[in-house]
Design a protein around this motif. Structure first.
Motif, short mmCIF file in Angstrom:
data_model
loop_
_atom_site.label_atom_id
_atom_site.label_comp_id
_atom_site.label_asym_id
_atom_site.label_seq_id
_atom_site.Cartn_x
_atom_site.Cartn_y
_atom_site.Cartn_z
N LYS A 138 5.28 13.91 -6.01
CA LYS A 138 6.02 13.20 -4.72
C LYS A 138 6.99 12.63 -4.52
O LYS A 138 7.27 12.25 -3.47
CB LYS A 138 4.47 12.50 -4.40
N GLU A 147 0.85 -1.01 -0.06
CA GLU A 147 0.32 -0.09 -0.73
C GLU A 147 1.24 1.47 -0.08
O GLU A 147 1.55 1.24 0.49
CB GLU A 147 -0.80 0.40 1.29
N GLY A 148 0.84 2.52 -0.47
CA GLY A 148 1.16 2.96 -0.68
C GLY A 148 0.74 3.77 -2.38
O GLY A 148 -0.09 3.86 -2.36
N THR A 204 5.32 3.07 0.39
CA THR A 204 5.25 2.29 1.10
C THR A 204 5.79 3.20 2.14
O THR A 204 7.16 4.21 2.56
CB THR A 204 5.15 1.01 1.48
N LYS A 205 4.59 2.81 3.66
CA LYS A 205 5.65 3.29 4.69
C LYS A 205 7.00 3.18 5.08
O LYS A 205 7.15 3.47 6.43
CB LYS A 205 4.89 2.89 5.64
N HIS A 206 7.35 1.39 4.48
CA HIS A 206 8.19 0.83 5.26
C HIS A 206 9.26 1.29 3.90
O HIS A 206 10.70 0.91 3.48
CB HIS A 206 8.17 -0.51 5.65
N LYS A 245 9.58 -0.10 -2.60
CA LYS A 245 9.67 -0.87 -2.96
C LYS A 245 9.42 -1.23 -4.13
O LYS A 245 8.66 -0.62 -5.15
CB LYS A 245 8.53 -2.29 -1.88
#
Ligand code: AMP
Ligand code: GLY
Length: 410
Positions: free
Chosen positions: A231, A184-185, A270-272, A275
């Motif tokens: 972004k 998700e992202g 993503t938040k991490h 990817k």
């Protein structure tokens, strides 16, 4: 130079357009080309799957450089065939093109080299796939292995959707399925000129894969696109290069599959961190239609230099380019052909032909995605207004398009 571009879609039209702006090119051929390309290139009636015919043509005409558009042509081994004849061609060999043609191949390399991507498993039988999905739950992503023109992927938010996708995938004998964690992202595409471990990034684009507004409906090859993407900051691009694109190019060399051509990173912020969703072995479509018109550096120079293992400083037009895809009713499940397209002469934007033909003196639809209408402006908002004003000028009662290209970034 004499240049040959292989393919017949919007991407190849954009490649021809970029080649036509090169100071060194005196003749462009497109095989088989389309009516849009015919204004810039001589279209020769050889199918993009006819490796023998294309090789013979390039030899006969003493083509100096061939650029391949479609993944299917690469997977047929066009580059191997050209190289065997000593012809210069920009694209990966059949072996290296597996980075796209086999999701399992790409995933294994990513796992081995720690390139961030969604966790996954590959299945060759339905019962195990169903068991895995029932255990993992939703959201989950089901992908058919192999080349599917962006259409063999289901991002399932309901268990039933996932099970239906598995059912469909295994209705084709011998099919294999990759089942993935859902990332998700914010999705973006980074395409690089690559020769072995030399990797030269282009500007980033954002594609819109879902068929309908609000990212609803089935996945398609892409319904609209813009570049650059605010972004995705220079820091994020650097992270992507260092964590994904450069390690992948190096891994391909180390694993004995050195890659030359356009390496396409389909990525998710993503938040991490960044990817990898997938790699493609060729330029994106419709990404090419908005990225290449922004390239100010001589396109053929860049390709020739990288094939000689030297980098070129790329210069870009700062303006935003936004492209809206007009597709045939029913796409991606089916598509109509032969509907007359009118009023293109009154359009200000660049119009790249994705699936058109000429019939009895008229321009007609000839496939799923038909036109990509691309406008450039100082801001994304202005590019949006200009592109859609032109979309509305084009008359054809069998086309549809999304109304929200670029909206998420405004
Ligand atoms: P692909 O053919 O792998 O590019 O998949 C087509 C589209 O499906 C991608 O552009 C994404 O929008 C979506 N997708 C594929 N894999 C994932 C994933 N693991 N998580 C979320 N979305 C995905
Ligand atoms: N636009 C997505 C792709 O070319 O794969």
């Amino acid at each position: 130079m004499k240049v040959l571009v292989i393919g017949k879609g919007g991407r190849e039209h954009a490649l021809v357009h970029a080649v036509s702006r090169s100071g060194r090119v005196k003749k462009i051929y497109a095989a088989p080309g389309n009516p849009g390309m015919a204004e810039l290139a001589e279209c020769v009636n050889i199918a993009d799957s006819d490796v023998k015919g294309l090789t013979a043509f390039a030899k006969e005409q003493e083509i100096d450089l061939t650029i391949v558009g479609p993944e299917a042509t690469l997977s047929l081994g066009i580059v191997d065939a050209f190289q065997a004849e000593g012809l210069k061609i920009f694209g990966p060999t059949k072996d290296a093109a597996q980075v796209e043609s086999s999701k399992d191949f790409a995933k294994k390399i990513m796992a081995k080299y720690g390139i961030p991507t969604a966790s996954y498993q590959t299945f060759d039988n339905k019962a195990d796939a169903i068991g895995y999905v029932e255990h993992q739950g939703v959201p989950i992503v089901i992908k058919e292995d192999g080349l599917k023109a962006g259409k063999g992927v289901t991002v399932a938010y309901e268990l039933k959707e996932a099970l239906d996708a598995i059912e469909i995938a295994f209705s084709i004998p011998g099919n294999r399925v990759v089942i993935e964690e859902c990332l998700e992202g914010f999705e973006f595409s980074l395409i690089c000129f690559v020769c072995d471990d030399l990797v030269l990034p282009m500007e980033v684009a954002q594609d819109h894969k879902a068929a309908y507004d609000g990212d609803k409906g089935p996945n398609t090859g892409g319904m609209g696109v813009y570049s650059p993407v605010k972004k995705i900051t220079p820091d994020i691009i650097e992270e992507t290069m260092n964590a994904v694109m450069i390690p992948m190019a190096k891994a391909m060399v180390k694993e004995g599959h050195p890659f030359t051509g356009f390496l396409y990173g389909g990525l998710m912020l993503t938040k991490h961190g960044v990817k990898t969703i997938e790699f493609n072995a060729r330029f994106g479509d419709p990404e090419a239609e908005v990225i290449l018109p922004r390239l100010k550096t001589d396109f053929c120079d860049v390709i020739e230099n990288i094939m000689n293992h030297s980098k070129t400083e790329l210069e870009w037009d700062d303006r935003v380019t936004l492209g809206v895809v007009m597709a045939s009713e029913g796409y991606p499940a089916s598509s109509t052909k032969g509907a007359v397209i009118e009023n293109l002469e009154n359009v200000n934007s660049m119009v790249f032909h994705m699936g058109t033909a000429e019939k009895e003196g008229s321009l007609v639809t000839d496939g799923g995605r038909v036109l990509c209408v691309c406008a450039a402006a100082d801001t994304l908002e202005e590019a949006y207004e200009k592109a859609y004003a032109d979309v509305h000028r084009i008359h054809c009662d069998k086309l549809f398009y999304r109304n929200d290209i670029g909206k998420k970034d405004m």
